[in-house]
Design an enzyme around this catalytic site. Structure first.
Site, PDB file in Angstrom:
ATOM      1  N   LYS A 155       1.081  -1.275  -0.122  1.00  0.00           N
ATOM      2  CA  LYS A 155       0.422  -0.118   0.064  1.00  0.00           C
ATOM      3  C   LYS A 155       0.874   1.281  -0.102  1.00  0.00           C
ATOM      4  O   LYS A 155       1.627   1.518   0.006  1.00  0.00           O
ATOM      5  CB  LYS A 155      -1.014   0.479   1.033  1.00  0.00           C
ATOM      6  CG  LYS A 155      -0.216   0.322   2.138  1.00  0.00           C
ATOM      7  CD  LYS A 155      -0.814   0.289   3.706  1.00  0.00           C
ATOM      8  CE  LYS A 155       0.072   0.045   5.034  1.00  0.00           C
ATOM      9  NZ  LYS A 155      -1.346  -0.445   6.159  1.00  0.00           N
ATOM     10  N   TYR A 173      15.243  30.648   3.750  1.00  0.00           N
ATOM     11  CA  TYR A 173      13.974  31.513   4.465  1.00  0.00           C
ATOM     12  C   TYR A 173      13.576  31.964   5.712  1.00  0.00           C
ATOM     13  O   TYR A 173      14.250  30.911   6.275  1.00  0.00           O
ATOM     14  CB  TYR A 173      12.492  31.005   3.964  1.00  0.00           C
ATOM     15  CG  TYR A 173      11.978  31.113   2.485  1.00  0.00           C
ATOM     16  CD1 TYR A 173      12.309  31.823   1.804  1.00  0.00           C
ATOM     17  CD2 TYR A 173      11.906  29.881   1.823  1.00  0.00           C
ATOM     18  CE1 TYR A 173      11.745  31.743  -0.072  1.00  0.00           C
ATOM     19  CE2 TYR A 173      11.814  29.655   0.451  1.00  0.00           C
ATOM     20  CZ  TYR A 173      11.398  30.671   0.054  1.00  0.00           C
ATOM     21  OH  TYR A 173      11.449  30.360  -1.645  1.00  0.00           O
TER      22      TYR A 173
HETATM   23  C1  LIG Z   1      -0.135  -1.996   6.970  1.00  0.00           C
HETATM   24  C2  LIG Z   1      -0.770  -2.850   7.329  1.00  0.00           C
HETATM   25  C3  LIG Z   1       0.053  -4.188   7.427  1.00  0.00           C
HETATM   26  C4  LIG Z   1       1.738  -3.694   7.807  1.00  0.00           C
HETATM   27  O1  LIG Z   1       1.922  -3.486   9.203  1.00  0.00           O
HETATM   28  P1  LIG Z   1       3.247  -3.315   8.693  1.00  0.00           P
HETATM   29  O2  LIG Z   1       3.302  -2.666  10.408  1.00  0.00           O
HETATM   30  O3  LIG Z   1       4.059  -2.476   7.526  1.00  0.00           O
HETATM   31  O4  LIG Z   1       4.117  -4.684   8.081  1.00  0.00           O
HETATM   32  C5  LIG Z   1      -0.592  -5.085   7.681  1.00  0.00           C
HETATM   33  N1  LIG Z   1      -2.073  -5.193   8.265  1.00  0.00           N
HETATM   34  C6  LIG Z   1      -2.821  -4.192   7.830  1.00  0.00           C
HETATM   35  C7  LIG Z   1      -4.378  -4.721   8.332  1.00  0.00           C
HETATM   36  C8  LIG Z   1      -2.095  -2.899   8.327  1.00  0.00           C
HETATM   37  O5  LIG Z   1      -3.336  -2.055   7.326  1.00  0.00           O
END
Ligand SMILES: *Cc1c(COP(=O)(O)O)cnc(C)c1O
Length: 408
Positions: A59, A287
């Site tokens: 993701k 800045y």
């Molecule tokens: C993002 C997510 C993961 C992965 O988590 P990590 O800590 O990056 O391994 C796993 N399960 C769900 C439901 C998530 O939203």
């Protein structure tokens, strides 16, 4: 060829998918080490029993690494499926020709989204009965079935049906036409804590729900609970598959998990020096003149800024690597550029490479270093690298190259 690519908008159209080409290393870029990713997949698989699957969580553009190449490489290296958060992320992978199972971890509620999911053969998460009814209704009209993943809330208090109502929820979905229960899962809130009390409580609740389903005669689908931290902590948390994000990218969810396995960071962030100048004492920089020189100083301008994902809150505390040495950043980080005190680098030239995250000689700067300075977590740092930075595939572990032949 290159000028033609530029003219046809090659770089903008294919922002996730750059080829090894010098033209895109001119300003600032992200290097993705495919060998490191393969190494991490193998390390993680080494922690799993042969029956346990690995779902690569890609993701948020694979945590800023570029979803398509990461997904392809992770699958090639042995991941069994992919997880993303949004419908759009799933479509992006399908359009790239990736036909592995893709689970959407986020919530989907409208018929429009459901039709797209059915079209692209993505696998949604169902969080409650109401949502399941909308799915069933929409899929009935389409005369199409879908695998669905049922989410229980065991203590994260985010998506999912409360664990003690699992029976009713699962019972309903099992009776609805067009929905095939592909898994039941939950998500841990505190797996990276040293104190495992709350995580154990969540697991007990998960077990409680599963046992009730069993005692009601349900034949159980695959079960999953573990994120990266839980995957590293204890095989007892693995169930039928693990959902691993951060560890794939070579970072540890918490320092105490470093001893479990040896992961390699996949991403490096680099930029080039675009101008070098000498300034007299008393000169304000950038800045707001937050930094004023107290001596004659050599200053380098670098072509990367907060619009690329270098947080402005790191102004005056960021460090980078040049020629294997640590160099301090000075003045406010601007949208597209930042300045360095390079007084200790003799005769620095325009075009020399600055490593913001990654290794140079014996020194290394990690996303964790940035996160610690900012009071945040490495996940947020990685996701912050913007599309403006080309992603360039490299391979520093040449022994794995044969595995990549079909990808290049
Ligand atoms: C993002 C997510 C993961 C992965 O988590 P990590 O800590 O990056 O391994 C796993 N399960 C769900 C439901 C998530 O939203």
């Amino acid at each position: 060829m290159l000028s033609q690519e530029l003219e046809t908008g090659f770089i903008r159209k294919n922002r996730y998918d750059y080829h090894l080409s010098e033209i895109i290393r001119q300003r600032a870029w992200v290097e993705i080490d495919q060998g490191a990713l393969i190494h991490n997949v193998e390390q993680i698989k080494g922690l799993l029993s042969p029956e346990t699957g690995l779902m690569a969580v890609v993701k948020a553009d694979a945590y800023g690494h570029g979803a398509i190449k990461i997904a392809q490489t992770a699958l090639e290296a042995g991941a069994n499926g992919l997880a993303i958060a949004t419908l759009g992320e799933g479509i992006e992978l399908r359009e790239a020709g990736i036909w592995a199972p893709i689970v959407i971890l986020g919530a989907i509620n409208t018929p429009e989204e459901i039709r797209a999911i059915a079209h692209w053969q993505l696998q949604p998460t169902l969080c409650n009965s109401q949502q399941a009814l909308v799915f069933s209704d929409t899929l009935s009209k389409l005369e199409q079935s879908l695998p669905v993943h049922l989410k229980l809330d065991t203590g994260m208090s985010r998506l999912g049906t409360p664990w003690h109502q699992a029976i009713d929820f699962v019972n309903l979905v099992a009776q609805l036409p067009h929905l095939k229960i592909a898994s039941i899962y939950s998500h841990l809130a505190t797996a990276d804590d040293r104190d495992s009390t709350e995580m154990n409580r969540q697991q007990q609740r998960f077990e409680e729900a599963i046992n009730q389903l069993k005692s009601h005669g349900f034949s159980l689908p695959p079960l999953h609970l573990a994120n990266s931290a839980a995957t590293l902590i204890n095989p007892n948390l693995h169930y039928d598959l693990v959902r691993v994000g951060l560890a794939l990218y070579g970072l540890y969810p918490a320092p105490h998990l470093r001893s479990v396995t040896s992961l390699k960071p996949v991403l490096q962030v680099k930029a080039k020096v675009t101008q070098v100048k000498t300034i007299p004492p008393g000169t304000g920089i950038s800045y707001g003149h937050q930094f004023v020189s107290d001596r004659t100083m050599d200053v380098a301008v670098v072509g990367i800024g907060y619009a690329d994902g270098v947080p402005r809150n790191l102004s005056n505390s960021l460090e980078v690597l040049i020629r294997g040495q640590r160099v301090g950043q000075i003045g406010a980080i601007t949208m597209d550029q930042l300045m360095l005190d390079v007084s200790n680098i003799p005769n620095l030239q325009v075009g020399e490479v600055v490593t913001l995250i990654g290794k140079d000689g014996d020194l290394e700067i990690t996303a964790d270093d940035w996160a610690n300075k900012l009071g945040t977590i490495s996940w947020e740092i990685l996701c912050g690298f913007k599309h403006r930075l080309p992603r360039i595939m490299v391979n520093t572990s040449s022994q794995k190259l044969e595995k990549l032949s079909s990808l290049t």
